[in-house]
Scaffold this motif. Structure first.
Motif, PDB file in Angstrom:
ATOM      1  N   GLY A 248      30.296  91.622  39.504  1.00  0.00           N
ATOM      2  CA  GLY A 248      30.468  92.736  38.555  1.00  0.00           C
ATOM      3  C   GLY A 248      31.450  92.324  37.489  1.00  0.00           C
ATOM      4  O   GLY A 248      31.254  91.327  36.793  1.00  0.00           O
ATOM      5  N   SER A 249      32.556  93.072  37.390  1.00  0.00           N
ATOM      6  CA  SER A 249      33.584  92.727  36.383  1.00  0.00           C
ATOM      7  C   SER A 249      34.761  91.982  37.016  1.00  0.00           C
ATOM      8  O   SER A 249      35.744  91.689  36.340  1.00  0.00           O
ATOM      9  N   THR A 250      34.665  91.700  38.312  1.00  0.00           N
ATOM     10  CA  THR A 250      35.775  91.012  38.993  1.00  0.00           C
ATOM     11  C   THR A 250      35.338  89.612  39.438  1.00  0.00           C
ATOM     12  O   THR A 250      34.171  89.237  39.343  1.00  0.00           O
ATOM     13  N   TYR A 251      36.312  88.877  39.946  1.00  0.00           N
ATOM     14  CA  TYR A 251      36.033  87.534  40.468  1.00  0.00           C
ATOM     15  C   TYR A 251      36.472  87.453  41.921  1.00  0.00           C
ATOM     16  O   TYR A 251      37.458  88.082  42.317  1.00  0.00           O
ATOM     17  N   SER A 252      35.750  86.665  42.701  1.00  0.00           N
ATOM     18  CA  SER A 252      36.128  86.496  44.109  1.00  0.00           C
ATOM     19  C   SER A 252      36.152  85.018  44.467  1.00  0.00           C
ATOM     20  O   SER A 252      35.587  84.173  43.762  1.00  0.00           O
ATOM     21  N   ILE A 253      36.815  84.732  45.578  1.00  0.00           N
ATOM     22  CA  ILE A 253      36.973  83.358  46.077  1.00  0.00           C
ATOM     23  C   ILE A 253      35.692  82.887  46.764  1.00  0.00           C
ATOM     24  O   ILE A 253      35.079  83.626  47.536  1.00  0.00           O
ATOM     25  N   VAL A 254      35.334  81.639  46.482  1.00  0.00           N
ATOM     26  CA  VAL A 254      34.251  80.970  47.215  1.00  0.00           C
ATOM     27  C   VAL A 254      34.823  79.671  47.776  1.00  0.00           C
ATOM     28  O   VAL A 254      35.320  78.832  47.017  1.00  0.00           O
ATOM     29  N   LEU A 255      34.780  79.516  49.100  1.00  0.00           N
ATOM     30  CA  LEU A 255      35.275  78.288  49.736  1.00  0.00           C
ATOM     31  C   LEU A 255      34.092  77.358  50.003  1.00  0.00           C
ATOM     32  O   LEU A 255      33.056  77.792  50.499  1.00  0.00           O
ATOM     33  N   ASP A 256      34.272  76.091  49.681  1.00  0.00           N
ATOM     34  CA  ASP A 256      33.165  75.129  49.754  1.00  0.00           C
ATOM     35  C   ASP A 256      33.562  73.926  50.614  1.00  0.00           C
ATOM     36  O   ASP A 256      34.427  73.141  50.216  1.00  0.00           O
ATOM     37  N   ASN A 257      32.921  73.806  51.787  1.00  0.00           N
ATOM     38  CA  ASN A 257      33.158  72.611  52.605  1.00  0.00           C
ATOM     39  C   ASN A 257      31.921  71.715  52.640  1.00  0.00           C
ATOM     40  O   ASN A 257      31.796  70.825  53.471  1.00  0.00           O
ATOM     41  N   LYS A 258      30.983  71.987  51.723  1.00  0.00           N
ATOM     42  CA  LYS A 258      29.753  71.183  51.645  1.00  0.00           C
ATOM     43  C   LYS A 258      29.934  69.990  50.698  1.00  0.00           C
ATOM     44  O   LYS A 258      29.530  68.878  51.004  1.00  0.00           O
ATOM     45  N   GLU A 259      30.528  70.255  49.516  1.00  0.00           N
ATOM     46  CA  GLU A 259      30.744  69.129  48.605  1.00  0.00           C
ATOM     47  C   GLU A 259      31.750  68.168  49.226  1.00  0.00           C
ATOM     48  O   GLU A 259      32.797  68.595  49.728  1.00  0.00           O
TER      49      GLU A 259
END
Length: 352
Positions: A248-259
């Motif tokens: 929406g108008s906000t941002y959230s954290i995405v954790l990535d252990n694939k790369e």
């Protein structure tokens, strides 16, 4: 354990083992007589533990110390305390207190010891507790930072009214540098703060908890789905790259252990910066502090190509290891170079 670690250095042309010690007490005496360039020391030792021994060593015979630590809650908390008391760096033991599979960390340990040999001992001493850290905010034109590098055209168009995000990357010496910066940020900070500190899993949680206790802003280890809020800092967990997603108008954290790790690091500063460069509805303040290597320099180029970005690098005066900030400065994209005690003020100037 002492035999295993000593054997690691047989193949190194740069390292000679001049002695081993049974415990912290023994170490203090042997350091006085043998005067080594670097000491490796376990957090957990009989008779006198690593923290107590480190305190005495830094008072009586200051030397570069690389700690070995187990990934227990007590081990991680003790390790952060060791960083505060002047240890250069640490290596996490792969499987608890008695790790007979230490060969897994051989390369990391050798690299960190070779690096520690070049560290200025004066920078490792614990700063005095009673110095005042509250300082008046001075307009940027008065050159409160040590060096003002000529502004780029984009930064001349800097608008303090637009949304902001602060991105911080650091490695060797980072826990102390972060404590110096994060504890000076006000609780009404008009931006979220995303932090990448090179650390293995387990240690980043203890770092976040410790900084949260000492700071006005809220500090936590980042979790998937965390909504980014002003006045909150999010530390990438060991083993995960730190990304964001728009909701929406906000941002959230995405954790990535694939790369995969970048140059051996996950989290990597380059990934944080590159990911942020995809979003243009907020301006960024990118900060690169003490650390080995060049993580962050490549990502800084990406950031600067997209949107308004101010880049701040820690000066060589205060870096435990002037690697990452040096690589950033060499891109010619850094706008301010500041001693670590002035970095928080510099960030605040761009936000208020």
């Amino acid at each position: 354990m002492r035999k295993l670690i000593s054997d690691f250095f047989n193949d190194s042309s740069k390292i000679e083992v001049v002695g081993t010690a049974r415990n912290g007490k023994d170490a203090i005496e042997k350091i006085k007589t043998l005067q080594p360039d670097v000491v490796t020391m376990d957090v957990e030792m009989p008779e006198m533990n690593g923290i107590e021994a480190l305190k005495r060593i830094m008072e009586q015979s200051p030397v570069a110390v690389v700690m070995l630590s187990s990934v227990t809650q007590r081990g991680t908390e003790s390790t952060l305390l060791a960083m505060e008391y002047g240890a250069v760096d640490f290596v996490a033991k792969p499987s608890g207190t008695i790790s007979l599979d230490l060969h897994k960390i051989k390369e990391e340990l050798v690299e960190k010891i070779e690096s520690a040999a070049n560290v200025s001992i004066a920078k490792l001493k614990k700063p005095t507790e009673n110095r005042t850290i509250k300082q008046p905010i001075v307009p940027i034109e008065k050159k409160v930072v040590d060096t003002i590098i000529p502004r780029t055209n984009k930064v001349q168009n800097w608008n303090k009214a637009t949304k902001k995000m602060v991105l911080i990357g650091t490695s060797t010496g980072g826990p102390r540098a972060l404590q110096e910066v994060i504890t000076k940020l006000p609780k009404d900070l008009k931006a979220p703060v995303l932090i990448v500190q090179h650390m293995p899993a387990g240690f980043t949680k203890s770092l976040a908890d410790r900084l949260n206790q000492l700071s006005e802003i809220e500090v936590k280890e980042a979790e998937n789905g965390d909504i980014l809020r002003d006045g909150h800092a999010y530390i990438a967990p060991g083993g995960y790259h730190l990304r964001i997603a728009k909701v929406g108008s906000t941002y959230s954290i995405v954790l990535d252990n694939k790369e995969p790790p970048r140059a051996g690091h996950r989290p990597a500063v380059d990934v944080l910066f590159e990911d942020n460069s995809k979003y243009n509805d907020f301006d960024k303040i990118a900060v690169i502090m003490t650390g080995m290597g060049s993580d962050g320099a490549k990502g800084l180029k990406e950031l600067k190509q997209h949107g308004n970005v101010v880049a701040i690098a820690e000066s060589a005066n205060t870096c435990i290891v002037y690697g990452m900030p040096k690589a950033a400065v060499e891109t010619n994209l850094v706008d301010n170079v500041a001693d670590v005690e002035n970095i928080a003020r510099t960030i605040i100037q761009y936000l208020s």
